[in-house]
Design a protein around this motif. Structure first.
Motif, PDB file in Angstrom:
ATOM      1  N   ASP A 320      -4.586  54.879 -15.202  1.00 34.97           N
ATOM      2  CA  ASP A 320      -4.735  55.368 -16.001  1.00 34.97           C
ATOM      3  C   ASP A 320      -4.562  57.387 -15.262  1.00 34.97           C
ATOM      4  O   ASP A 320      -5.865  57.500 -14.239  1.00 34.97           O
ATOM      5  CB  ASP A 320      -6.518  55.235 -16.660  1.00 34.97           C
ATOM      6  N   SER A 321      -4.033  58.689 -15.674  1.00 40.78           N
ATOM      7  CA  SER A 321      -4.185  59.677 -15.394  1.00 40.78           C
ATOM      8  C   SER A 321      -6.076  59.912 -15.620  1.00 40.78           C
ATOM      9  O   SER A 321      -6.270  59.992 -16.550  1.00 40.78           O
ATOM     10  CB  SER A 321      -3.466  60.195 -16.012  1.00 40.78           C
ATOM     11  N   VAL A 322      -6.026  61.081 -15.595  1.00 39.37           N
ATOM     12  CA  VAL A 322      -7.001  62.192 -15.909  1.00 39.37           C
ATOM     13  C   VAL A 322      -7.218  63.745 -16.092  1.00 39.37           C
ATOM     14  O   VAL A 322      -6.228  63.865 -15.794  1.00 39.37           O
ATOM     15  CB  VAL A 322      -8.331  62.195 -14.776  1.00 39.37           C
ATOM     16  N   CYS A 323      -7.917  63.999 -17.178  1.00 38.17           N
ATOM     17  CA  CYS A 323      -8.297  65.818 -17.432  1.00 38.17           C
ATOM     18  C   CYS A 323      -9.436  66.004 -17.627  1.00 38.17           C
ATOM     19  O   CYS A 323      -9.775  65.190 -17.839  1.00 38.17           O
ATOM     20  CB  CYS A 323      -6.958  65.051 -18.556  1.00 38.17           C
ATOM     21  N   ASP A 324      -8.917  67.311 -18.129  1.00 36.62           N
ATOM     22  CA  ASP A 324     -10.279  68.315 -18.625  1.00 36.62           C
ATOM     23  C   ASP A 324     -10.584  67.915 -19.537  1.00 36.62           C
ATOM     24  O   ASP A 324      -9.257  67.748 -21.286  1.00 36.62           O
ATOM     25  CB  ASP A 324     -10.139  69.426 -18.304  1.00 36.62           C
ATOM     26  N   ILE A 325     -11.881  67.696 -20.384  1.00 32.77           N
ATOM     27  CA  ILE A 325     -12.488  67.468 -21.177  1.00 32.77           C
ATOM     28  C   ILE A 325     -11.987  68.154 -22.583  1.00 32.77           C
ATOM     29  O   ILE A 325     -11.920  67.656 -23.367  1.00 32.77           O
ATOM     30  CB  ILE A 325     -13.683  66.715 -21.194  1.00 32.77           C
ATOM     31  N   ARG A 326     -12.328  69.382 -21.914  1.00 34.35           N
ATOM     32  CA  ARG A 326     -11.018  70.788 -22.835  1.00 34.35           C
ATOM     33  C   ARG A 326     -10.225  70.477 -23.646  1.00 34.35           C
ATOM     34  O   ARG A 326      -9.867  70.802 -24.976  1.00 34.35           O
ATOM     35  CB  ARG A 326     -11.570  71.832 -21.981  1.00 34.35           C
ATOM     36  N   ASP A 327      -8.910  69.439 -22.285  1.00 36.36           N
ATOM     37  CA  ASP A 327      -7.776  69.480 -23.020  1.00 36.36           C
ATOM     38  C   ASP A 327      -7.519  69.183 -24.578  1.00 36.36           C
ATOM     39  O   ASP A 327      -6.883  68.660 -24.844  1.00 36.36           O
ATOM     40  CB  ASP A 327      -6.651  69.315 -21.879  1.00 36.36           C
ATOM     41  N   LEU A 328      -8.584  67.527 -23.710  1.00 35.19           N
ATOM     42  CA  LEU A 328      -8.365  66.352 -24.913  1.00 35.19           C
ATOM     43  C   LEU A 328      -8.990  66.352 -25.995  1.00 35.19           C
ATOM     44  O   LEU A 328      -8.384  65.715 -26.998  1.00 35.19           O
ATOM     45  CB  LEU A 328      -8.579  64.913 -23.973  1.00 35.19           C
ATOM     46  N   PRO A 357     -14.936  72.196 -13.920  1.00 36.11           N
ATOM     47  CA  PRO A 357     -14.001  71.635 -14.674  1.00 36.11           C
ATOM     48  C   PRO A 357     -14.631  69.770 -15.468  1.00 36.11           C
ATOM     49  O   PRO A 357     -16.415  69.799 -14.321  1.00 36.11           O
ATOM     50  CB  PRO A 357     -13.013  70.887 -14.281  1.00 36.11           C
ATOM     51  N   LEU A 358     -14.859  69.199 -16.104  1.00 38.12           N
ATOM     52  CA  LEU A 358     -14.980  68.036 -16.522  1.00 38.12           C
ATOM     53  C   LEU A 358     -14.517  66.944 -16.529  1.00 38.12           C
ATOM     54  O   LEU A 358     -13.046  66.776 -17.820  1.00 38.12           O
ATOM     55  CB  LEU A 358     -16.001  67.436 -17.422  1.00 38.12           C
ATOM     56  N   SER A 359     -13.595  65.455 -15.512  1.00 35.35           N
ATOM     57  CA  SER A 359     -13.053  65.173 -15.763  1.00 35.35           C
ATOM     58  C   SER A 359     -13.034  64.278 -16.373  1.00 35.35           C
ATOM     59  O   SER A 359     -13.908  62.797 -16.248  1.00 35.35           O
ATOM     60  CB  SER A 359     -12.070  64.658 -14.288  1.00 35.35           C
ATOM     61  N   VAL A 360     -11.770  63.307 -17.140  1.00 31.42           N
ATOM     62  CA  VAL A 360     -12.284  62.071 -17.907  1.00 31.42           C
ATOM     63  C   VAL A 360     -11.332  61.016 -17.750  1.00 31.42           C
ATOM     64  O   VAL A 360     -10.578  61.719 -17.991  1.00 31.42           O
ATOM     65  CB  VAL A 360     -12.567  62.237 -19.391  1.00 31.42           C
ATOM     66  N   ARG A 391     -21.352  66.265 -25.952  1.00 26.86           N
ATOM     67  CA  ARG A 391     -22.510  67.251 -24.627  1.00 26.86           C
ATOM     68  C   ARG A 391     -22.482  66.455 -23.180  1.00 26.86           C
ATOM     69  O   ARG A 391     -22.377  65.147 -23.826  1.00 26.86           O
ATOM     70  CB  ARG A 391     -23.915  67.373 -25.452  1.00 26.86           C
ATOM     71  N   PHE A 392     -23.043  66.728 -22.381  1.00 23.20           N
ATOM     72  CA  PHE A 392     -22.984  65.764 -20.656  1.00 23.20           C
ATOM     73  C   PHE A 392     -24.500  66.167 -20.989  1.00 23.20           C
ATOM     74  O   PHE A 392     -25.321  67.200 -20.665  1.00 23.20           O
ATOM     75  CB  PHE A 392     -22.160  66.781 -19.814  1.00 23.20           C
ATOM     76  N   ALA A 393     -25.652  65.361 -20.676  1.00 25.08           N
ATOM     77  CA  ALA A 393     -26.472  64.888 -20.385  1.00 25.08           C
ATOM     78  C   ALA A 393     -26.638  63.380 -19.623  1.00 25.08           C
ATOM     79  O   ALA A 393     -26.092  62.298 -19.501  1.00 25.08           O
ATOM     80  CB  ALA A 393     -27.143  64.598 -20.956  1.00 25.08           C
ATOM     81  N   ALA A 394     -28.210  63.465 -18.999  1.00 23.63           N
ATOM     82  CA  ALA A 394     -28.311  62.463 -17.571  1.00 23.63           C
ATOM     83  C   ALA A 394     -26.540  62.142 -17.004  1.00 23.63           C
ATOM     84  O   ALA A 394     -26.558  60.222 -16.773  1.00 23.63           O
ATOM     85  CB  ALA A 394     -28.844  61.731 -17.884  1.00 23.63           C
ATOM     86  N   HIS A 395     -26.399  62.878 -16.428  1.00 22.48           N
ATOM     87  CA  HIS A 395     -24.715  61.934 -15.707  1.00 22.48           C
ATOM     88  C   HIS A 395     -23.335  61.285 -16.789  1.00 22.48           C
ATOM     89  O   HIS A 395     -22.884  60.673 -16.516  1.00 22.48           O
ATOM     90  CB  HIS A 395     -25.200  61.507 -15.087  1.00 22.48           C
ATOM     91  N   MET A 396     -24.077  61.664 -17.549  1.00 18.45           N
ATOM     92  CA  MET A 396     -23.171  60.775 -18.975  1.00 18.45           C
ATOM     93  C   MET A 396     -22.826  61.876 -20.164  1.00 18.45           C
ATOM     94  O   MET A 396     -23.413  62.849 -20.063  1.00 18.45           O
ATOM     95  CB  MET A 396     -23.397  59.512 -19.198  1.00 18.45           C
ATOM     96  N   CYS A 466     -20.780  57.033 -25.229  1.00 12.97           N
ATOM     97  CA  CYS A 466     -20.906  57.668 -23.646  1.00 12.97           C
ATOM     98  C   CYS A 466     -20.511  56.710 -22.609  1.00 12.97           C
ATOM     99  O   CYS A 466     -21.018  55.751 -22.659  1.00 12.97           O
ATOM    100  CB  CYS A 466     -22.831  57.371 -23.845  1.00 12.97           C
ATOM    101  N   ILE A 467     -19.779  58.612 -21.353  1.00 13.41           N
ATOM    102  CA  ILE A 467     -19.012  57.516 -20.871  1.00 13.41           C
ATOM    103  C   ILE A 467     -19.407  57.691 -19.540  1.00 13.41           C
ATOM    104  O   ILE A 467     -19.341  59.205 -19.502  1.00 13.41           O
ATOM    105  CB  ILE A 467     -17.603  56.892 -20.762  1.00 13.41           C
ATOM    106  N   PRO A 468     -19.969  57.586 -18.216  1.00 10.43           N
ATOM    107  CA  PRO A 468     -19.383  58.614 -17.190  1.00 10.43           C
ATOM    108  C   PRO A 468     -18.041  59.147 -16.700  1.00 10.43           C
ATOM    109  O   PRO A 468     -16.784  59.011 -16.871  1.00 10.43           O
ATOM    110  CB  PRO A 468     -19.601  57.359 -16.048  1.00 10.43           C
ATOM    111  N   PRO A 469     -17.992  60.122 -16.691  1.00 10.40           N
ATOM    112  CA  PRO A 469     -17.474  61.135 -16.138  1.00 10.40           C
ATOM    113  C   PRO A 469     -16.137  60.231 -14.726  1.00 10.40           C
ATOM    114  O   PRO A 469     -16.815  59.810 -14.387  1.00 10.40           O
ATOM    115  CB  PRO A 469     -17.640  62.540 -15.644  1.00 10.40           C
ATOM    116  N   CYS A 470     -15.394  61.099 -15.241  1.00 10.86           N
ATOM    117  CA  CYS A 470     -14.410  61.076 -13.546  1.00 10.86           C
ATOM    118  C   CYS A 470     -14.231  61.943 -12.640  1.00 10.86           C
ATOM    119  O   CYS A 470     -14.929  63.037 -12.357  1.00 10.86           O
ATOM    120  CB  CYS A 470     -13.017  60.648 -13.845  1.00 10.86           C
ATOM    121  N   VAL A 471     -14.596  61.118 -11.259  1.00 10.08           N
ATOM    122  CA  VAL A 471     -14.729  61.684  -9.884  1.00 10.08           C
ATOM    123  C   VAL A 471     -12.752  61.735  -9.710  1.00 10.08           C
ATOM    124  O   VAL A 471     -12.605  60.749  -9.191  1.00 10.08           O
ATOM    125  CB  VAL A 471     -15.295  61.078  -9.283  1.00 10.08           C
ATOM    126  N   ARG A 472     -12.981  63.027  -9.294  1.00 16.38           N
ATOM    127  CA  ARG A 472     -11.204  63.250  -8.923  1.00 16.38           C
ATOM    128  C   ARG A 472     -11.728  63.224  -7.335  1.00 16.38           C
ATOM    129  O   ARG A 472     -12.358  63.262  -6.390  1.00 16.38           O
ATOM    130  CB  ARG A 472     -10.923  65.359  -8.605  1.00 16.38           C
TER     131      ARG A 472
END
Length: 472
Positions: A320-328, A357-360, A391-396, A466-472
């Motif tokens: 799967d590709s990744v993108c910034d959460i704001r675009d999604l 950014p926050l990648s998902v 929102r982003f909290a506790a690394h999720m 609740c899901i962990p974000p992607c690490v680019r």
């Protein structure tokens, strides 16, 4: 040769390791009782040593010491001579009376003094009287009556200790009881810890099997009864491993069959749809146009159903590709407005504490949101609002989707994420196949997250992922 065979019988193998002979629970508790009994004997001997040392160093006066001193002193008396308080042996108490039985001076307490007064005034010919723990002696001279009183019990030599602890025997008895109790508690705690350490091995194995974490070695205990349970757990673990493997293969086969079936259906479905579309472009009567429209409508429903079946068979592990959460989020808001156009629905977006950014995972998260939003749109009232809070909290990453419908029923809260589940009100909708939340839950779980269903306090259904974000 016989000795060697005997030694071999005292040992057994566990997971290929040669181990010493284990103990039974009976043996364990017999050792505990023997240890307790031996320690009680040692404590009693220590108490006797302490008692002897206290007496030897004149910390404690034995019970018969005062009696011997009084007896020796009486042997030196002349019956006609006057007696003074200074002559009274140490440890003894006294009361002096004149010949008219009037009290002159005393060291006795009130209760003991009453007995002394009565004894001095009596015409009893005996010169000794016992009352409770006291022994009273009457000495008559020409000018006085003297009552000597002492107790047949051990006392402390120190007057300060005598005032605090009048009865030294009770003090030493309480000391013995305290030492025995402390010793028993110490031994009980020690053996309880040993037993608990063995129970922890059982508990650890049972917990890991319960969590289906089967990649571990069952650890041997020191107790034979526990090891029989461990043997059962080992067999259970092995059987469960085989069962889970078989279940996994069956699930994979089921997914493959489902995917193959869906693809097989899509080909004739495409032919039917294509021909129906061609028919719609030809000149038809009104009745024929209705039939053609009916075919196109229901083939579209079948297409969505087949697409959902294929989606269930796919996994989030696919590349799967990744993108910034704001675009999604921008795309998601647009989708809500498009899907809710017929009901004139609006979207309220709330964003809190998002790093930049926050990648998902783009495709998988889009599939999750599409299914949740489709469900929210179906149950929203006309002119309602769909609330999207991120929102982003506790690394999720937490995404909450709430509609203004009637909310989940109790049954739906428990079953809405199972395959093909449809609540009563949705069964009349031929566009709903009970797969949306199932697909969303499956992808969220494979991404290492959670999906929760609830009814919002403000009203309406609330879906939280609740899901962990992607690490680019």
């Amino acid at each position: 040769m016989k000795k060697q065979n005997g030694k071999k019988r005292n040992k057994k193998k566990w997971n290929g390791v040669l181990l010493k002979k284990e103990r039974s629970l009976n043996h364990f508790f017999i050792i505990f009782l023997a240890h307790a009994l031996l320690s009680f004997i040692l404590i009693a001997l220590l108490w006797i040593v302490l008692l002897s040392a206290a007496s030897s160093f004149h910390i404690l006066i034995p019970a018969n010491t005062v009696e011997r001193s009084v007896s020796s002193w009486l042997a030196t008396l002349d019956g006609h001579s006057s007696i003074t308080p200074e002559e009274i042996p140490s440890g003894a108490e006294y009361a002096f009376f004149n010949t008219d039985n009037m009290l002159l001076q005393t060291t006795l307490e009130e209760n003991a003094l009453e007995t002394a007064v009565e004894f001095a005034a009596s015409n009893d010919l005996t010169s000794i009287r016992r009352n409770s723990t006291y022994i009273y002696l009457r000495i008559d001279t020409d000018t006085q009556h003297v009552i000597i009183a002492y107790r047949l019990m051990a006392t402390f030599a120190s007057s300060f200790l005598r005032r605090i602890f009048p009865n030294a025997e009770i003090v030493f008895l309480l000391l013995l009881l305290f030492m025995l109790a402390a010793d028993f508690i110490f031994i009980a705690i020690r053996y309880a810890r040993k037993l608990n350490a063995e129970l922890q091995k059982l508990d650890s194995a049972a917990r890991q099997i319960g969590a289906q974490n089967l990649d571990f070695d069952v650890e041997k205990t020191k107790l034979s009864e526990f090891n029989r349970i461990m043997d059962s757990l080992e067999h259970l673990k092995t059987d469960l491993q085989h069962s889970l493997k078989e279940q996994w293969f069956l699930e994979q086969r089921k997914k493959q069959q489902l995917t193959a079936l869906a693809h097989d259906i899509k080909t004739p479905l495409a032919i039917i749809t294509g021909n129906a579309e061609l028919l719609s472009e030809t000149k038809q009567t009104k009745e024929q146009e209705e039939y053609t429209a009916f075919i196109l409508k229901h083939t579209a429903q079948i297409h969505r159903y087949v697409t959902g079946m294929i989606a269930i068979s796919r996994t989030a592990a696919d590349k799967d590709s990744v993108c910034d959460i704001r675009d999604l989020l921008t795309v998601t808001v647009q989708n809500i407005e498009i899907l809710g156009n017929r009901k004139q629905l609006s979207c309220s977006l709330s964003v809190e504490d998002l790093p930049d950014p926050l990648s998902v995972p783009k495709d998988n998260l889009q599939r999750i949101l599409d299914n949740i939003i489709d469900n929210a749109v179906q149950y929203s009232p006309v002119n309602g609002t769909i609330f999207l809070c991120v929102r982003f909290a506790a690394h999720m990453l937490q995404i909450r989707v709430r509609d203004e419908g009637e909310g989940f029923t109790g049954e739906a809260l428990a079953l809405a994420t199972t395959e093909f589940y449809r609540a009563e009100k949705s069964r009349s909708s031929k566009e709903h196949f009970g797969l949306g939340l199932t697909i969303a839950k499956q992808i969220v779980t494979e991404l290492g997250g959670t999906l929760c269903l609830a009814n919002a306090p403000e009203g309406g259904a609330l879906v939280t992922i609740c899901i962990p974000p992607c690490v680019r």
